[in-house]
Write a protein that holds these residues in place. Structure first.
Motif, mmCIF file in Angstrom:
data_model
loop_
_atom_site.group_PDB
_atom_site.id
_atom_site.type_symbol
_atom_site.label_atom_id
_atom_site.label_comp_id
_atom_site.label_asym_id
_atom_site.label_seq_id
_atom_site.Cartn_x
_atom_site.Cartn_y
_atom_site.Cartn_z
ATOM 1 N N GLU A 35 0.858 -1.204 0.070
ATOM 2 C CA GLU A 35 0.073 -0.032 -0.010
ATOM 3 C C GLU A 35 0.895 1.395 0.054
ATOM 4 O OE1 GLU A 35 -3.095 -0.239 3.026
ATOM 5 O OE2 GLU A 35 -4.119 -1.920 1.616
ATOM 6 N N LYS A 36 2.142 1.282 0.638
ATOM 7 C CA LYS A 36 2.917 2.331 0.699
ATOM 8 C C LYS A 36 3.262 2.709 -0.711
ATOM 9 C CE LYS A 36 6.668 2.104 3.375
ATOM 10 N NZ LYS A 36 7.541 1.847 4.639
ATOM 11 N N PHE A 37 3.484 1.563 -1.497
ATOM 12 C CA PHE A 37 4.041 1.754 -3.037
ATOM 13 C C PHE A 37 2.836 2.111 -4.017
ATOM 14 C CE2 PHE A 37 8.701 0.991 -3.501
ATOM 15 C CZ PHE A 37 8.778 0.828 -2.018
ATOM 16 N N GLY A 38 1.451 2.540 -3.260
ATOM 17 C CA GLY A 38 0.320 2.784 -4.393
ATOM 18 C C GLY A 38 -0.510 1.602 -4.815
ATOM 19 N N TYR A 39 -0.066 0.424 -4.186
ATOM 20 C CA TYR A 39 -1.078 -0.696 -4.903
ATOM 21 C C TYR A 39 -2.164 -0.862 -4.052
ATOM 22 C CZ TYR A 39 3.085 -2.271 -7.556
ATOM 23 O OH TYR A 39 3.823 -2.102 -8.717
ATOM 24 N N ASP A 164 4.779 0.516 -19.511
ATOM 25 C CA ASP A 164 6.126 -0.023 -19.748
ATOM 26 C C ASP A 164 7.166 0.379 -18.912
ATOM 27 O OD1 ASP A 164 4.977 -1.512 -21.921
ATOM 28 O OD2 ASP A 164 5.438 0.100 -23.295
ATOM 29 N N SER A 165 7.096 1.495 -18.130
ATOM 30 C CA SER A 165 8.046 1.887 -17.370
ATOM 31 C C SER A 165 8.726 1.185 -16.428
ATOM 32 C CB SER A 165 7.475 3.112 -16.395
ATOM 33 O OG SER A 165 8.327 3.509 -15.712
ATOM 34 N N LEU A 167 10.373 1.900 -13.931
ATOM 35 C CA LEU A 167 10.219 2.440 -12.845
ATOM 36 C C LEU A 167 9.659 1.193 -11.648
ATOM 37 C CD1 LEU A 167 10.525 4.830 -10.658
ATOM 38 C CD2 LEU A 167 8.181 5.598 -11.317
ATOM 39 N N GLU A 171 10.827 -0.475 -8.248
ATOM 40 C CA GLU A 171 10.008 -0.500 -7.204
ATOM 41 C C GLU A 171 9.673 -1.955 -6.623
ATOM 42 O OE1 GLU A 171 6.714 1.963 -7.558
ATOM 43 O OE2 GLU A 171 7.963 3.689 -6.842
ATOM 44 N N GLN A 290 18.775 0.439 -16.839
ATOM 45 C CA GLN A 290 17.878 1.588 -16.395
ATOM 46 C C GLN A 290 17.237 1.272 -15.204
ATOM 47 O OE1 GLN A 290 16.684 4.691 -18.056
ATOM 48 N NE2 GLN A 290 15.734 4.813 -16.106
ATOM 49 N N TYR A 294 17.437 3.502 -11.671
ATOM 50 C CA TYR A 294 16.535 4.008 -10.637
ATOM 51 C C TYR A 294 16.496 3.715 -9.179
ATOM 52 C CZ TYR A 294 12.834 5.135 -14.616
ATOM 53 O OH TYR A 294 12.169 5.541 -15.553
ATOM 54 N N GLY A 297 18.772 6.071 -7.880
ATOM 55 C CA GLY A 297 18.061 7.510 -7.800
ATOM 56 C C GLY A 297 17.498 7.306 -6.420
ATOM 57 N N PHE A 298 16.849 6.057 -6.312
ATOM 58 C CA PHE A 298 16.151 5.921 -4.713
ATOM 59 C C PHE A 298 16.828 5.642 -3.575
ATOM 60 C CE2 PHE A 298 12.365 4.114 -7.297
ATOM 61 C CZ PHE A 298 11.382 4.778 -6.634
ATOM 62 N N GLY A 299 18.369 5.735 -4.041
ATOM 63 C CA GLY A 299 19.401 5.573 -2.709
ATOM 64 C C GLY A 299 19.374 4.104 -2.212
ATOM 65 N N THR B 384 -3.543 5.331 -1.830
ATOM 66 C CA THR B 384 -2.522 6.090 -2.022
ATOM 67 C C THR B 384 -2.972 7.641 -1.647
ATOM 68 O OG1 THR B 384 -1.646 4.877 -3.996
ATOM 69 C CG2 THR B 384 -1.074 7.429 -3.702
ATOM 70 N N LEU B 400 12.911 10.497 -7.085
ATOM 71 C CA LEU B 400 12.920 9.265 -6.439
ATOM 72 C C LEU B 400 13.308 9.485 -4.861
ATOM 73 C CD1 LEU B 400 14.815 7.167 -9.370
ATOM 74 C CD2 LEU B 400 12.205 7.373 -8.778
ATOM 75 N N PRO B 401 14.458 10.349 -4.726
ATOM 76 C CA PRO B 401 14.680 10.357 -3.008
ATOM 77 C C PRO B 401 13.363 10.953 -2.444
ATOM 78 C CG PRO B 401 16.037 11.682 -4.467
ATOM 79 C CD PRO B 401 15.383 11.084 -5.449
ATOM 80 N N ARG B 404 11.236 8.157 -1.825
ATOM 81 C CA ARG B 404 11.850 7.460 -0.438
ATOM 82 C C ARG B 404 11.415 8.068 0.612
ATOM 83 N NH1 ARG B 404 16.573 7.580 1.704
ATOM 84 N NH2 ARG B 404 17.422 8.882 0.213
ATOM 85 N N ARG B 407 7.639 7.719 1.691
ATOM 86 C CA ARG B 407 7.210 6.359 2.071
ATOM 87 C C ARG B 407 7.763 6.045 3.291
ATOM 88 N NH1 ARG B 407 8.088 3.633 -3.945
ATOM 89 N NH2 ARG B 407 6.098 4.246 -4.809
ATOM 90 N N ALA B 412 1.592 6.595 1.999
ATOM 91 C CA ALA B 412 1.709 5.847 0.874
ATOM 92 C C ALA B 412 1.684 6.766 -0.409
ATOM 93 C CB ALA B 412 0.232 4.894 0.649
ATOM 94 N N SER B 413 2.538 6.453 -1.331
ATOM 95 C CA SER B 413 2.656 7.406 -2.451
ATOM 96 C C SER B 413 3.354 6.778 -3.560
ATOM 97 C CB SER B 413 3.636 8.735 -1.982
ATOM 98 O OG SER B 413 4.495 8.190 -0.965
ATOM 99 N N GLU B 414 3.165 7.332 -4.874
ATOM 100 C CA GLU B 414 3.630 6.886 -5.892
ATOM 101 C C GLU B 414 3.937 8.043 -7.129
ATOM 102 O OE1 GLU B 414 0.563 4.471 -8.315
ATOM 103 O OE2 GLU B 414 -0.988 5.178 -6.659
ATOM 104 N N PRO B 417 4.357 6.781 -13.618
ATOM 105 C CA PRO B 417 5.596 5.951 -13.909
ATOM 106 C C PRO B 417 5.995 6.484 -15.363
ATOM 107 C CG PRO B 417 3.486 4.801 -13.994
ATOM 108 C CD PRO B 417 3.142 5.940 -13.543
#
Lengths: 474, 474
Positions: A35-39, A164-165, A167, A171, A290, A294, A297-299, B384, B400-401, B404, B407, B412-414, B417
């Motif tokens: 859910e935190k990732f938007g699912y 197609d991303s 990203l 994630e 790629q 990403y 970029g997210f660290g 979300t 991206l950071p 991160r 979250r 909850a965020s997105e 894409p």
């Protein structure tokens, strides 16, 4: 009604309170990360039409679908049913295959992917794409039950379709990593590969055998070693030279980035591949680059847990892009998660060109890993936090407002429902894993006080109700 | 694979994200109340052996059980299966009844009570009694689908077995009251009665007809009125004088306590009942008095919601003590909950004398009530909370950071894409019900700032990341 000794079907399980609590702990961790990732959650029916399920899992899969008999008189024509033809005695004598479509039109959910594809197609007009859904539900397979193989088990899937991303791939790595880390399974490896890289290997071998034969053989490298794979390749029509070329490519070493660069060079210098195949392999390697970008970029900082495994193939034929698999290293256990990108999930239902990527956690295996490594938090095991003792009718009545106030403070608590000996009541608390017992004899009642006993230590303290609540809500 | 138009079986439902979130809200409220009262979760398999299910739900129930075909070649002898006899062509021609036991040995869970009884019997050696369990799982019935009647639906049961204490009955009233109040369904009536009181009525009529005929007729009073019930009683072999005597008893008025006292007096003065029947009725009334005493001890203060309804009968034949039913008064809907005490739940499985009491919530009806009355909290609808916009490859990487950190703060965020027009991304957020959009164009990026837009109001504010997190975690 005569008494009978009851049983449950082979390959199914009852989950008692302690196990449900532990399973819910795992589900909760997975759900919160998803859910935190938007699912967002989706639930589909247990019963699906066999027309939806059949032909989606291969011939073996068709056999393993549990079929549900049409209701009513299932041998007679059913009004309003999809199959209206009457079953004849000749059909019945002809056996299973002739009869089945006429007496059973429904089956039990076999996985969460096909129902998801069906849902997307049926609701394409109202869904917002990209559509991210997770689904945590049981599935059923008429497989031969064995240790760790059940006929009813849960899957936890997350998929995003309509983009197609890459990203999404990055994630997925983050979600896998966060779930495992939160559960304490820190010694894990997330393996990643790309179907096009595997495809380029196939092309680089000069077009011998079939692609699926190659993937199947590579997939066994872990189990049967290089010699075994070579033997299998020869049996499947590959030449010895091709097998050698394959192992040159597979032997690429280094960290994620080094492997990517060496393979890119390898495809160029191999010189044996037709141009389009090389381009195909390039596309796969670029996708992986790629995904890496990403993650940077997210660290993302768990690089020791991420492996570009060029031998990872994954069985399912519908993957077309990145593929994933997770292994817990300090437990003897198969993969606990897998997934990948697919280009045509919904084609079978008349909606072509829907690309997506998804993955699934196997909860039973995660459960066994956590149990083996003793990683379940202690607090997960019980529900009731405090038992109130019941001396006699008078003390019982006096405990009722106490019970009300404990519950109002959010403390799960119960009063032993029958007046009687304290020993029996302590045993009850102990057997249920209730950590605290609150006691009020006539003396304490006169003083407006209680004894609060911690069962694990045997320690008793004299407290007011307010002090008890403070202790119990810690 | 040819394209097909997919569908789901009649009487089943897909639950999309918004509906799952609302259903989980209801389940969560029920679960928290159950656990606060010391009930622990149990889950039983979807598949039960037909030998466990058959004969427990009456002849009509037997017909409504979904039967699952034996796997493999179901017409041939199955190794290791319970039924080993081979199916002959003659059996098949003879039809459903002869064939069924040979081709199907498993069925889908029909309710949660019978599997619970089976579980208690199978685990009696290790369970701690009194055993309090709750169970929230779907059940399946091959009923004709209709508005509000599904073939797959959830039940939420709580039962305690192994004690006669009427404390359990009082706590059931408290749990019912707390669940409904928490859900906002304040205009409800919890009806309570006692099977022995009904039994005393039967005895008081002089032994005409049968007890079950009397209960069935009384149960219809709501729908067909006094005249209808009188007519039905005459048809079922009761005399007109008996019917009149019944309505004298049923016409008792007053609050809970007054009704109890008047009935006690009524049984004495009726003078028509044999001694043991009067004693039986007395026991029922005494039980209810004790439940009242417990409720007073708890400080229960919702007396306007509790009704001693002497006409409440409940269909199920296994109840032997207090019975319950809940009606939501400001919605046109059948009962949303019911239950009662039983003396012999596990007798059919060879374990006699296990007394217990339990009740069940119907989640589909609760859902409809909350929807009709618009009682779902708004926050329940989405998952979300914040969408991050995606301008181009550079802004994507820069976000991206940020993603991160959001979250990590539990938001909850997105990130959308794909890079592209903002309008499309706002539409996406709007369609998904995402309340906030976080935007960072080149200008804001240079200043280390963001625009945070509240979609409901259209309001935009310029914020730092810290300020955005503060706003989003409010």
């Amino acid at each position: 009604m005569s008494a009978q000794k009851p049983s449950i079907p082979q390959g199914t399980r009852d989950f008692g309170p302690a196990v449900v609590a532990r399973r819910n702990y795992i589900f909760g961790v997975i759900r919160r990360v998803f859910e935190k990732f938007g699912y967002a959650p989706l639930e589909t029916p247990t019963l699906e039409n066999l027309s939806v399920l059949t032909g989606k899992y291969g011939e073996e899969g068709n056999q393993l679908i549990f079929k549900v008999l049409n209701s009513g008189n299932f041998l007679k024509k059913q009004k309003g049913d999809v199959v209206k033809e009457e079953v004849t005695p000749e059909d019945l004598i002809a056996g299973t295959r002739a009869v089945l479509p006429k007496i059973a039109e429904k089956g039990l959910r076999y996985d969460l992917t096909v129902p998801f594809a069906r849902y997307v197609v049926m609701n394409r007009g109202t869904l917002t794409f990209p559509f991210k859904r997770y689904q945590i539900q049981p599935v059923w397979r008429a497989d031969r039950p064995a240790r760790g193989r059940y006929r009813e088990f849960y899957q936890c899937d997350a998929d995003v379709v309509g983009t197609d991303s890459l990203l999404c791939e990055a994630e997925i790595v983050l979600m896998m990593s966060e779930v495992l880390t939160t559960l304490g399974l820190t010694d894990h490896t997330i393996k990643i590969n790309h179907r096009r890289v595997l495809g380029a290997f196939y092309q680089a071998l000069g077009g011998e055998g079939t692609e699926i034969d190659l993937f199947t053989a590579i997939d066994k490298l872990d189990k049967i070693g290089r010699e075994g794979v070579e033997k299998e390749l020869l049996e499947r029509g590959f030449s010895a030279a091709a097998a050698e070329r394959l192992f040159d490519l597979l032997s690429v070493e280094g960290d994620f980035e080094e492997k990517l660069e060496r393979l890119l060079a390898g495809f160029v210098t191999a010189g044996v591949a037709p141009d389009n195949a090389t381009a195909d392999g390039y596309k796969g390697l670029q996708d992986l680059q790629q995904v890496l970008a990403y993650l940077r970029g997210f660290g993302f900082d768990k690089w020791q847990n991420l492996e570009f495994d060029v031998t990872l193939a994954r069985g399912l034929s519908y993957y077309t892009g990145c593929i994933f698999e997770i292994k817990i290293n300090n437990v003897n256990m198969g993969s606990v998660s897998g997934g990948g990108r697919y280009d045509n999930l919904t084609g079978a239902f008349g909606l072509p060109g829907v690309s997506g990527v998804g993955f699934s956690f196997g909860v039973d295996r995660l459960y066994d890993c956590l149990e083996d490594l003793q990683l379940f938090p202690e607090a997960v095991a019980t529900t009731t936090r405090c038992l109130l003792t019941n001396f006699d009718a008078e003390s019982e009545l006096a405990m009722l407002p106490v019970l009300r106030q404990l519950r109002a403070a959010g403390v799960a608590s119960e009063l032993f429902p029958e007046a009687g000996k304290l020993g029996k009541q302590f045993k009850f608390a102990d057997a249920k894993g209730i950590p605290y017992v609150l006691i009020q004899g006539p003396e304490e009642r006169a003083a407006g006080q209680f004894k609060l006993k911690t069962l694990a230590t045997g320690q008793e303290q004299v407290v007011t109700l307010e002090e008890a609540i403070t202790e119990l809500t810690k």
